[in-house]
Design an enzyme around this catalytic site. Structure first.
Site, PDB file in Angstrom:
ATOM      1  N   HIS A 122       0.600  -1.042   0.290  1.00 29.94           N
ATOM      2  CA  HIS A 122      -0.202   0.224  -0.299  1.00 29.94           C
ATOM      3  C   HIS A 122       1.293   1.988  -0.239  1.00 29.94           C
ATOM      4  O   HIS A 122       0.298   2.405  -0.650  1.00 29.94           O
ATOM      5  CB  HIS A 122      -0.750  -0.282   1.375  1.00 29.94           C
ATOM      6  CG  HIS A 122      -1.798   0.878   1.568  1.00 29.94           C
ATOM      7  ND1 HIS A 122      -3.217   1.527   1.202  1.00 29.94           N
ATOM      8  CD2 HIS A 122      -1.491   2.514   2.029  1.00 29.94           C
ATOM      9  CE1 HIS A 122      -3.298   2.324   1.018  1.00 29.94           C
ATOM     10  NE2 HIS A 122      -2.588   3.058   1.888  1.00 29.94           N
ATOM     11  N   HIS A 145       1.767   4.297  -3.216  1.00 32.04           N
ATOM     12  CA  HIS A 145       1.408   5.310  -2.690  1.00 32.04           C
ATOM     13  C   HIS A 145       2.937   6.458  -3.941  1.00 32.04           C
ATOM     14  O   HIS A 145       2.231   7.661  -4.426  1.00 32.04           O
ATOM     15  CB  HIS A 145       1.354   6.459  -1.453  1.00 32.04           C
ATOM     16  CG  HIS A 145       0.098   6.371  -1.034  1.00 32.04           C
ATOM     17  ND1 HIS A 145      -0.708   6.354  -1.562  1.00 32.04           N
ATOM     18  CD2 HIS A 145      -0.533   5.390   0.664  1.00 32.04           C
ATOM     19  CE1 HIS A 145      -2.420   6.355  -1.067  1.00 32.04           C
ATOM     20  NE2 HIS A 145      -1.891   5.917   0.385  1.00 32.04           N
ATOM     21  N   TYR A 150      -4.362  14.793  -2.482  1.00 28.51           N
ATOM     22  CA  TYR A 150      -4.681  13.730  -1.645  1.00 28.51           C
ATOM     23  C   TYR A 150      -5.947  14.162  -1.023  1.00 28.51           C
ATOM     24  O   TYR A 150      -5.257  14.646  -0.109  1.00 28.51           O
ATOM     25  CB  TYR A 150      -3.248  13.617  -0.953  1.00 28.51           C
ATOM     26  CG  TYR A 150      -3.278  12.613  -0.192  1.00 28.51           C
ATOM     27  CD1 TYR A 150      -3.756  11.230  -0.694  1.00 28.51           C
ATOM     28  CD2 TYR A 150      -3.341  13.160   1.497  1.00 28.51           C
ATOM     29  CE1 TYR A 150      -3.421  10.117   0.683  1.00 28.51           C
ATOM     30  CE2 TYR A 150      -2.977  11.906   2.484  1.00 28.51           C
ATOM     31  CZ  TYR A 150      -3.775  10.091   1.907  1.00 28.51           C
ATOM     32  OH  TYR A 150      -3.644   9.173   2.192  1.00 28.51           O
ATOM     33  N   GLU A 194      -5.744   6.209  -2.711  1.00 28.95           N
ATOM     34  CA  GLU A 194      -5.775   5.517  -0.805  1.00 28.95           C
ATOM     35  C   GLU A 194      -6.665   4.400  -1.934  1.00 28.95           C
ATOM     36  O   GLU A 194      -5.646   2.993  -1.856  1.00 28.95           O
ATOM     37  CB  GLU A 194      -7.020   5.958  -0.786  1.00 28.95           C
ATOM     38  CG  GLU A 194      -6.097   6.461   0.642  1.00 28.95           C
ATOM     39  CD  GLU A 194      -5.007   5.901   0.931  1.00 28.95           C
ATOM     40  OE1 GLU A 194      -5.481   4.860   1.758  1.00 28.95           O
ATOM     41  OE2 GLU A 194      -3.919   6.657   1.457  1.00 28.95           O
ATOM     42  N   HIS A 243      -9.726   7.981   2.811  1.00 27.04           N
ATOM     43  CA  HIS A 243     -10.075   7.015   3.278  1.00 27.04           C
ATOM     44  C   HIS A 243     -10.752   6.309   3.768  1.00 27.04           C
ATOM     45  O   HIS A 243     -11.491   5.173   3.986  1.00 27.04           O
ATOM     46  CB  HIS A 243      -8.898   6.305   4.826  1.00 27.04           C
ATOM     47  CG  HIS A 243      -7.693   7.010   4.767  1.00 27.04           C
ATOM     48  ND1 HIS A 243      -7.105   8.329   4.829  1.00 27.04           N
ATOM     49  CD2 HIS A 243      -6.474   6.081   4.512  1.00 27.04           C
ATOM     50  CE1 HIS A 243      -5.481   7.805   5.146  1.00 27.04           C
ATOM     51  NE2 HIS A 243      -4.714   7.327   4.588  1.00 27.04           N
TER      52      HIS A 243
HETATM   53 ZN   LIG Z   1      -2.540   5.517   1.841  1.00 25.12          ZN
END
Ligand SMILES: [Zn+2]
Lengths: 86, 337
Positions: free
Chosen positions: B159, B163, B174, B183, B256
């Protein structure tokens, strides 16, 4: 002095709150804020950084501090670690 | 050909042209933001990155429980095993992720230029997080009460490293929907690479993110679920449909949180055409997206990419239908032209 720490965002994503009593004074807290700085401060791209919200209440006086992961001084991170006990 | 023109065109026009498929304008747009960010970082650090192609070498630093990066280098490429389980796991998993991107998509490390892969472990005390800061990855040990050892989890490492890949390929902003897509791509490659690492097929996969970093005391089984967003733990508020889209300001306008919506669509697409076809479609889509792309842009681009890949017989000829149907199920029906 009563403290409340709220940590939001980060990889974990959801908010976590820690509350309790501490004997640190506002003067000591402000000193910590002044003398130390994060070595992440210059990072312009940041993914999964956390947001820190620290509220201290002492005899009706409320003192609030807010920092991003990049900005939070290292000594405050140490303080938060010790307050929340992990 | 567009290079000179693009540099004097205002960003909002570049974005519109990028949306209409102008690859040069998309590249200029992404590069402009990236160059400004990197120039600032370089000036501040008095550090200029070596422009020569690298090999994606791994470097693992022990932060020794301080809130500082790169305290002590404990392992580098081809170096000896350290005996510190976290250091050796971070080394192995970051290598697995690097090799997946190289062998599957021909990507030369995070930036396709062989950027060094730097992992910081044992960051801070009881630190419950992992992050990518534009240059390197940093992992906490967790508090041992609810979270543990972020650097040892293959999906967390994938993960965070993803990014970096997203930063160099699409530089998705973001916040809000572009941030939720940022995300989402990290969770997509997190779960795909986890399944490869564990040698799982679709029937064996749990589609959980961060299941190995939560303890038995934690009130849930993982941090997120791609199969069933909103059900991974007591605090999980991820929606699995646009009807429940989060409109608040927390978490950079829910990066998120709303990622649950495309995450569910990815899971549904994988059930239809398999994880490898989906990984290719999503990777090629990431290459075509731009900084401010939203959910609708994502769906349009996915469908277009799937159509091209299917016509080249690189993926299933059912891919366009599968992706369209999956996104319709989460409330993002593609616009039929
Ligand atoms: Zn993340």
């Amino acid at each position: 002095m009563h403290y409340k720490i709220k940590i939001t965002g980060g990889f974990v994503g959801f908010a976590r709150t820690y509350e309790g009593e501490t004997d640190i004074s506002l003067t000591q807290l402000k000193a910590l804020q002044r003398i130390s700085k994060s070595n992440l401060r210059d990072k312009k791209v940041f993914r999964d950084g956390q947001q820190y919200n620290l509220t201290l209440t002492d005899n009706e006086q409320v003192y609030t501090l807010e920092f991003t992961e990049q900005e939070i001084p290292q000594d405050l991170m140490n303080l938060i670690s010790s307050l929340k006990g992990g | 050909m567009c290079k000179t023109k693009c540099q004097i065109i205002p960003p909002h026009i570049l974005e519109e042209l990028a949306k209409r498929g102008n690859v040069s304008c998309k590249k200029t747009l992404n590069d402009t933001g990236r160059i400004a960010e990197r120039r600032q970082t370089a000036l501040n650090h008095l550090l200029l990155r070596n422009p020569i192609l690298g090999d994606g070498d791994r470097f693992v630093y022990d932060c020794e429980n301080k809130y500082e990066q790169r305290v002590t280098l404990v392992r580098k490429e081809n170096g000896e095993v350290t005996g510190d389980v976290t250091a050796d796991k971070a080394y192995d998993t970051s290598g697995f992720v690097r090799d997946y991107f190289r062998e599957t998509f021909g990507l030369n490390s995070i930036d396709d230029n062989g950027l060094d892969i730097i992992s910081n472990i044992h960051y801070g005390e009881n630190y419950n997080n992992a992050f990518w800061d534009g240059d390197e990855m940093t992992y906490g040990d967790g508090d041992g009460k609810e979270f543990t050892d972020f650097a040892s989890a293959i999906d967390v490492v994938a993960h965070e490293l993803a990014h970096g890949v997203t930063q160099f390929l699409a530089n998705l902003e973001y916040q809000s929907q572009s941030g939720a897509l940022n995300e989402h791509f990290s969770d997509v490659f997190g779960t795909v690479i986890k399944q490869k690492y564990l040698n799982q097929d679709l029937s064996e996969a749990d589609w959980l993110i961060g299941d190995s970093v939560v303890t038995d005391e934690f009130p849930g089984v993982a941090i997120r679920s791609m199969k069933a967003p909103g059900t991974a733990n007591e605090f999980d508020t991820q929606p699995d449909h646009m009807d429940n889209y989060y409109n608040g300001t927390a978490d950079n306008q829910g990066v998120h949180i709303n990622s649950g919506i495309p995450n569910k669509a990815f899971y549904l697409s994988c059930l239809e055409i398999g994880i490898d076809d989906c990984a290719l479609i999503w990777f090629e889509t990431l290459k075509s997206l731009w900084r401010t792309a939203n959910f609708n842009d994502m769906v349009e681009t996915l469908v277009s990419v799937a159509r091209d890949l299917a016509s080249d017989s690189r993926i299933s000829d059912r891919a366009v239908e599968a992706v369209s149907k999956s996104f319709s199920e989460v409330g993002l029906a593609p616009i039929v032209v």
